[in-house]
Scaffold this active site. Structure first.
Site, PDB file in Angstrom:
ATOM      1  N   ASP A  68      55.934 163.260  18.011  1.00  0.00           N
ATOM      2  CA  ASP A  68      55.684 164.575  17.434  1.00  0.00           C
ATOM      3  C   ASP A  68      54.475 165.251  18.093  1.00  0.00           C
ATOM      4  OD1 ASP A  68      56.361 166.283  14.857  1.00  0.00           O
ATOM      5  OD2 ASP A  68      54.179 166.164  14.953  1.00  0.00           O
TER       6      ASP A  68
ATOM      7  N   GLU B 290      58.306 166.222  21.261  1.00  0.00           N
ATOM      8  CA  GLU B 290      58.366 167.549  20.672  1.00  0.00           C
ATOM      9  C   GLU B 290      57.372 168.455  21.388  1.00  0.00           C
ATOM     10  OE1 GLU B 290      57.794 169.774  16.395  1.00  0.00           O
ATOM     11  OE2 GLU B 290      56.240 168.465  17.212  1.00  0.00           O
TER      12      GLU B 290
END
Length: 464
Positions: A192, A225
């Site tokens: 992330d 991400e």
């Protein structure tokens, strides 16, 4: 943590990987801010029950084979009950991907408290069970512009305490965490908020993981991400792994909301000027975009289903099918969520969970994708607007009708003559397609629907 029931469903789908939400203790909120995959979720990391949880997930999907990823939000699966051979996680390492958040921890708005397992934290960098002290974090600052890399990398995103990933100690803690997950049986990671870390830090952490685990860096599945300009992702983050290609999802929404082939960009050319296919992880929607009207969602009905079918059929990137829970406003949480727990995932009617991976059209198109394999795009045909069709060599063919009326069209395919099942319509071959000896097939495609068939689904194979 929620539990995804009926684990056997993933077996016939033959998925490469099933991502699971982070196995870190969290600060529970009852609204959307508590979504398992979003970077605004407040976390304090402990090892606690990670081994048990990851092993439970892998045990439940041991029969899953290879081909396409199904990105299932908050997927936690119970162990099988009863006898059977002793479970060996390493044997099934290719199945499960762990979602990891390594850029930040809890937000500065939470002065102090305890996580769901009782682990203490505060907003000064005190995380004893994770092994962090204030010196492991960047000095508090807010991102003042996204044009300045140092601000993006070293300041707090959404008020979350920003780890100093250049620190040898932080890198050591994080790499140990990754290695433990690999040892428990996961194949790799979705990382992330990679945009908020210097690329050299991400690369250094991945190298440490490879060194400590005795693996090659190329053997660790690693997708990142990176929300923002696709050129930025290609320029600085592709050296460490795949990146989530958000532009692809934005384009799908625009195309399926207007014209597939009649606008300034035809859907045939959707990869134009974005990340190279081999480095792109693509999706129709995800937990970060479904509520801001930037991507199609389950609320878009036929267009959403068709966009997923196109993504699984068109040869670009690594497709991910998102499955989460239904929402009614920006802050809706999971159905039945409380201040201390989120209920088990329930795919029964009106449960509040979308369970997209169970939709017959999606299920059928995953099989279509697998059969198509690496066959090239072929036999593209369109009407200059919302009726398109294409094949993947002699393996598979699909026609998509994004218009408001039923269309009957004769298409040329490269498939051998014979009878095939329409896998978009059903799993039982109740809909069939006849390909003539010249390769032509006359298809009647309902409005807002598709006809899809491949060489591995025939009336004969379905009966076997």
């Amino acid at each position: 943590m929620p539990v995804f029931k009926a684990s056997g469903f993933f077996v016939p789908m033959r998925t490469t990987h099933i991502p699971v939400s982070p196995d870190w203790y969290t600060v529970i909120l009852q609204t959307y801010a508590n979504r398992e995959h979003g970077e605004v979720t407040k976390r304090s990391m402990t090892m606690g029950a990670i081994a048990r949880r990851i092993t439970r997930v892998i045990t439940a999907v041991v029969c899953v084979a290879v081909s396409v990823g199904v990105s299932v939000a908050t997927l936690h699966v119970p162990t099988r009950e009863g006898g059977g051979e002793r479970f060996n996680p390493a044997r099934y390492r290719s199945d499960v991907i762990a979602d990891t958040v390594i850029n930040h921890t809890t937000g500065v708005d939470k002065t102090q408290g305890t996580g769901t397992a009782g682990s203490p934290y505060d907003n000064k960098g005190y995380f004893p069970e994770a092994g962090y002290t204030p010196s492991d974090f960047h000095a508090p600052c807010s991102i003042w512009t996204y044009r300045d890399a140092e601000s993006v990398w070293n300041c707090q995103v959404s008020g979350l305490q920003d780890l100093d990933t250049s620190s040898p100690h932080v890198r050591d803690v994080l790499s140990d965490y990754f290695v433990k997950l690999l040892d428990y049986g996961v194949a790799g990671f979705r990382v992330d908020a990679v945009k908020h870390m210097p690329p050299e830090d991400v690369l250094a952490i991945k190298k440490l993981v490879a060194k400590k685990s005795g693996r090659s860096m190329n053997d660790i599945w690693w997708t990142q991400e990176v929300i923002g300009d696709n050129a930025e992702a290609a320029e600085i983050h592709l050296k460490t792994g795949q990146v989530n290609e958000f532009q692809y999802a934005y384009r799908l929404k625009s195309l399926f909301s207007n014209s597939l082939a009649g606008g300034s960009l035809s859907i045939k050319d959707i990869p134009q000027n974005i990340t190279d296919s081999g480095k792109a992880s693509v999706f129709v929607t995800n937990w970060d975009t479904e509520r801001n009207n930037m991507t199609l969602t389950y609320k878009d009905g036929d267009a959403y289903r068709l966009a997923n079918a196109f993504m699984l059929a068109y040869p670009y990137g690594a497709p991910n099918v998102f499955s989460g829970y239904e929402f009614h406003d920006t802050d809706s949480g999971a159905s039945g969520a409380t201040a201390t727990s989120v209920p088990d995932i329930d795919c029964s009617k009106d449960s509040g969970w979308s369970c997209t991976e169970r939709w017959p059209d999606v299920h059928g198109m995953v099989g279509w994708h697998n059969v198509a394999g690496d066959a090239p795009l072929s036999d593209w045909q369109d009407d200059g607007d919302n009726m398109i069709a294409f094949g993947r060599g002699g393996r598979a063919f699909i026609a998509i009708n994004n218009s408001v009326r039923t269309r009957t069209v004769t298409y040329h395919t490269a498939l051998p003559a014979g009878e095939y099942c329409d896998v978009y319509a059903s799993a039982d071959c109740s809909g069939s397609v006849h390909v003539r000896f010249d390769g032509d097939a006359t298809l009647t495609v309902p409005a807002g629907s598709a006809v899809a068939f491949h060489i591995a689904a025939t009336p004969y194979t379905v009966r076997q």
